[in-house]
Write a protein that holds these residues in place. Structure first.
Motif, PDB file in Angstrom:
ATOM      1  N   PRO A 150       0.771  -1.385   0.371  1.00 10.40           N
ATOM      2  CA  PRO A 150      -0.456   0.016  -0.138  1.00 10.40           C
ATOM      3  C   PRO A 150       1.322   1.148  -0.170  1.00 10.40           C
ATOM      4  CG  PRO A 150      -0.474  -1.060   1.443  1.00 10.40           C
ATOM      5  CD  PRO A 150       0.364  -1.940   1.107  1.00 10.40           C
ATOM      6  N   LEU A 151       2.001   1.138  -0.231  1.00 10.05           N
ATOM      7  CA  LEU A 151       2.608   2.416   0.055  1.00 10.05           C
ATOM      8  C   LEU A 151       2.974   2.627  -1.277  1.00 10.05           C
ATOM      9  CD1 LEU A 151       4.173   2.489   3.760  1.00 10.05           C
ATOM     10  CD2 LEU A 151       3.257   3.820   3.327  1.00 10.05           C
ATOM     11  N   PRO A 154       1.853   6.721  -2.517  1.00  9.43           N
ATOM     12  CA  PRO A 154       2.019   7.599  -1.616  1.00  9.43           C
ATOM     13  C   PRO A 154       3.661   7.947  -2.365  1.00  9.43           C
ATOM     14  CG  PRO A 154       1.456   6.402  -0.603  1.00  9.43           C
ATOM     15  CD  PRO A 154       0.770   5.290  -1.726  1.00  9.43           C
ATOM     16  N   LEU A 155       4.048   6.740  -2.079  1.00 11.60           N
ATOM     17  CA  LEU A 155       5.666   7.017  -2.774  1.00 11.60           C
ATOM     18  C   LEU A 155       5.900   7.462  -3.860  1.00 11.60           C
ATOM     19  CD1 LEU A 155       7.157   3.826  -0.490  1.00 11.60           C
ATOM     20  CD2 LEU A 155       8.354   5.919  -0.165  1.00 11.60           C
ATOM     21  N   GLU A 158       5.054  10.905  -4.271  1.00 13.20           N
ATOM     22  CA  GLU A 158       5.553  11.863  -3.107  1.00 13.20           C
ATOM     23  C   GLU A 158       7.039  11.966  -4.981  1.00 13.20           C
ATOM     24  OE1 GLU A 158       4.886  14.413  -1.371  1.00 13.20           O
ATOM     25  OE2 GLU A 158       6.448  14.349  -0.405  1.00 13.20           O
ATOM     26  N   ASP A 248     -11.429  15.255 -10.969  1.00  9.44           N
ATOM     27  CA  ASP A 248     -11.078  16.852 -10.081  1.00  9.44           C
ATOM     28  C   ASP A 248     -10.321  17.310 -10.880  1.00  9.44           C
ATOM     29  OD1 ASP A 248     -10.921  18.303  -8.323  1.00  9.44           O
ATOM     30  OD2 ASP A 248     -10.151  16.781  -6.698  1.00  9.44           O
ATOM     31  N   THR A 250      -6.210  18.751 -10.777  1.00  7.88           N
ATOM     32  CA  THR A 250      -4.933  18.973  -9.622  1.00  7.88           C
ATOM     33  C   THR A 250      -3.987  19.674 -11.556  1.00  7.88           C
ATOM     34  OG1 THR A 250      -4.777  16.644  -9.817  1.00  7.88           O
ATOM     35  CG2 THR A 250      -6.095  17.594  -8.084  1.00  7.88           C
ATOM     36  N   LYS A 252      -0.960  18.219  -9.944  1.00  5.08           N
ATOM     37  CA  LYS A 252      -0.010  17.142 -10.424  1.00  5.08           C
ATOM     38  C   LYS A 252      -0.856  16.122 -11.700  1.00  5.08           C
ATOM     39  CE  LYS A 252       1.529  15.097  -6.082  1.00  5.08           C
ATOM     40  NZ  LYS A 252       1.295  14.248  -4.710  1.00  5.08           N
TER      41      LYS A 252
ATOM     42  N   SER B  49      -5.261  15.952  -1.845  1.00  6.61           N
ATOM     43  CA  SER B  49      -4.862  16.316  -2.521  1.00  6.61           C
ATOM     44  C   SER B  49      -6.029  16.451  -3.600  1.00  6.61           C
ATOM     45  CB  SER B  49      -3.953  14.736  -2.941  1.00  6.61           C
ATOM     46  OG  SER B  49      -5.065  13.159  -3.146  1.00  6.61           O
ATOM     47  N   GLU B 123      -1.376  19.150   1.526  1.00  8.93           N
ATOM     48  CA  GLU B 123      -0.860  19.836   0.730  1.00  8.93           C
ATOM     49  C   GLU B 123      -1.952  20.615   0.497  1.00  8.93           C
ATOM     50  OE1 GLU B 123      -0.198  16.046  -2.352  1.00  8.93           O
ATOM     51  OE2 GLU B 123       1.148  17.653  -2.617  1.00  8.93           O
ATOM     52  N   PRO B 150       2.913  15.286   2.805  1.00  8.17           N
ATOM     53  CA  PRO B 150       1.652  14.152   2.038  1.00  8.17           C
ATOM     54  C   PRO B 150       2.475  12.317   2.322  1.00  8.17           C
ATOM     55  CG  PRO B 150       2.662  14.358   0.130  1.00  8.17           C
ATOM     56  CD  PRO B 150       3.543  16.019   2.050  1.00  8.17           C
ATOM     57  N   LEU B 151       3.299  11.734   2.524  1.00 12.41           N
ATOM     58  CA  LEU B 151       2.888  10.152   3.049  1.00 12.41           C
ATOM     59  C   LEU B 151       2.828  10.309   4.762  1.00 12.41           C
ATOM     60  CD1 LEU B 151       6.568   9.626   1.951  1.00 12.41           C
ATOM     61  CD2 LEU B 151       4.866   8.157   0.723  1.00 12.41           C
ATOM     62  N   PRO B 154      -0.518   8.372   4.868  1.00 14.31           N
ATOM     63  CA  PRO B 154       0.136   6.270   4.763  1.00 14.31           C
ATOM     64  C   PRO B 154       0.170   6.332   5.191  1.00 14.31           C
ATOM     65  CG  PRO B 154       0.593   7.543   2.572  1.00 14.31           C
ATOM     66  CD  PRO B 154      -0.175   8.977   3.798  1.00 14.31           C
TER      67      PRO B 154
END
Lengths: 276, 276
Positions: A150-151, A154-155, A158, A248, A250, A252, B49, B123, B150-151, B154
């Motif tokens: 699961p990480l 997000p990693l 980032e 949405d 964004t 990013k 986010s 964020e 942001p991390l 998680p």
């Protein structure tokens, strides 16, 4: 063979967010004559920790939206939605639809020599057990081991794609899989190919990494051929060939899209997906 | 003073997911006579986010749902929704509503000696600049520095609350804030108090950590008093005192709720938030 009009219609591709653009990139390369409508569900991302019921509802809404754009076929470019929603939805719609799981499973089955295959993905994808199901349809005596990571998403988001922290977390996640003596590992989430180097270093040269995106584009070609739906290869570059919609807006997403896609696209448009 | 019926109505509390339960816990402690209806938007989590427009739309839907439960007041127990949606929504509804930002800013302004305050959050919360605005209403010459982390969410959700990986990531995020000579740091996301030890070790004993949850419950009490809406303190424990609703059912949410809340609650019910 379908009519020329039908063949000229776009392919609909969707994902919970940006990750599915890696599949779009592969379709652009392998099927340069096809128009593509992409939808990223950025207002409700991520899918990987949500329930089957919710993922299926979201997928149905997105398909209803894509159908308003006259898509001739749909690719679910998200492992979680492919795992949870495809089977139900396939019986509900009148155009060809495919996900990334079956292509990924097929690629892994063709790659493995010792019939020991690992899969990494979201909690939902791993919990579904569906990669294992598809692999065993091809290789009945395959041994399949899965691990949720699961990480990783997000990693990647980032920007920690090549970072000691990511290496440490990946080492923990992959520890059990290393002991399973696998020779093939499926990157079962569209974000994971961005961690390919880290994962390859940990797994070692004896393990082949499979990215379902490539095989998905190949199977999409087969599906279009079979259905008589392939566009003319010689379609000129034109405005509107690639259209991107999101739920949405964004910064990013737009940055990622411009980085990852080899071809240009019109501006990203936002729609209210809950209305579909 | 409102009627007894009105005063006996529940308080509505919401968050994007589980984090707001830390605020609920504080309300249970400080206002034991109050009934609470909690909503966690687990089908669309996270908010941090996403855009202001999307967060505001989601918040409006949740408030419409809470109002069907006859809530007498609403607490937005989510920093991102407080930052993006509260100001618009406050003018649209006929019951008292508050967020966590103003209480957090007030607590920080009361805590700081050197008028240098740091804020960590999502964020969206950091980009809004709203903590700084509220702090400067109280301490006009305060110097405020923010940093998005942001991390952290998680990492907490993965259970890495006391882990060398989290320490490494926190050290990176907090590096700039350490150089700002702050003496007070606001934990501007409801998940962050679970990282309190790691953050405290990095910031050192010269920096006080402010958790807005405590001050939010205190300000809620003030608001209820002012509006004549306080429930009778002597309300007996009874079934239905605390009710929890979510937009998606996941095992993780239920486990977290049972761990964090000191009092029992009825089963968690799922609703379709898009209908509101």
């Amino acid at each position: 063979m379908k009519t020329e009009n039908e063949r000229a219609n776009p392919i609909g591709v969707f994902d919970s967010g940006v990750g599915g653009l890696t599949v779009v990139r592969e379709i652009m390369r392998q099927l340069p004559g096809e128009k593509i409508i992409y939808f990223g569900d950025t207002a409700r991302v991520p899918y990987g920790s949500k329930s089957k019921e919710t993922i299926t509802k979201y997928s149905r809404q997105i398909i209803r939206f894509l159908k308003t754009k006259n898509v001739k076929a749909i690719v679910i470019a998200c492992n979680t939605a492919s795992a949870y929603a495809l089977e139900d939805i396939k019986n509900e719609i009148d155009i060809p639809i495919m996900g990334v799981i079956e292509p990924g499973a097929r690629a892994a089955a063709m790659t493995t020599a010792n019939k020991r295959i690992g899969i990494i993905g979201t909690e939902a994808t791993i919990a579904s057990g569906i990669y294992s199901e598809f692999i065993k349809k091809i290789l009945t005596d395959a041994k399949v081991a899965g691990k949720a990571c699961p990480l990783f998403v997000p990693l990647v988001e980032e920007g920690y794609t090549d970072d000691p922290v990511t290496t440490e977390i990946a080492s923990r996640y992959l520890k059990d899989l290393k002991q399973e003596n696998i020779d093939t590992l499926i990157l079962g989430c569209t974000h994971y190919p961005l961690l390919r180097k880290t994962i390859a270093d940990i797994m070692g040269s004896g393990v082949s990494l499979v990215n379902p995106a490539y095989e998905t584009a190949t199977q999409l070609r087969e599906m279009l051929m079979k259905e008589g739906l392939m566009a003319e290869e010689k379609l000129d570059e034109e405005s509107g060939k690639y259209e991107i919609f999101v739920s949405d807006t964004t910064k990013k997403f737009e940055d990622f899209a411009r980085t990852i896609l080899p071809s240009d696209f019109d501006s990203i448009r936002k729609i209210n997906i809950e209305e579909y």
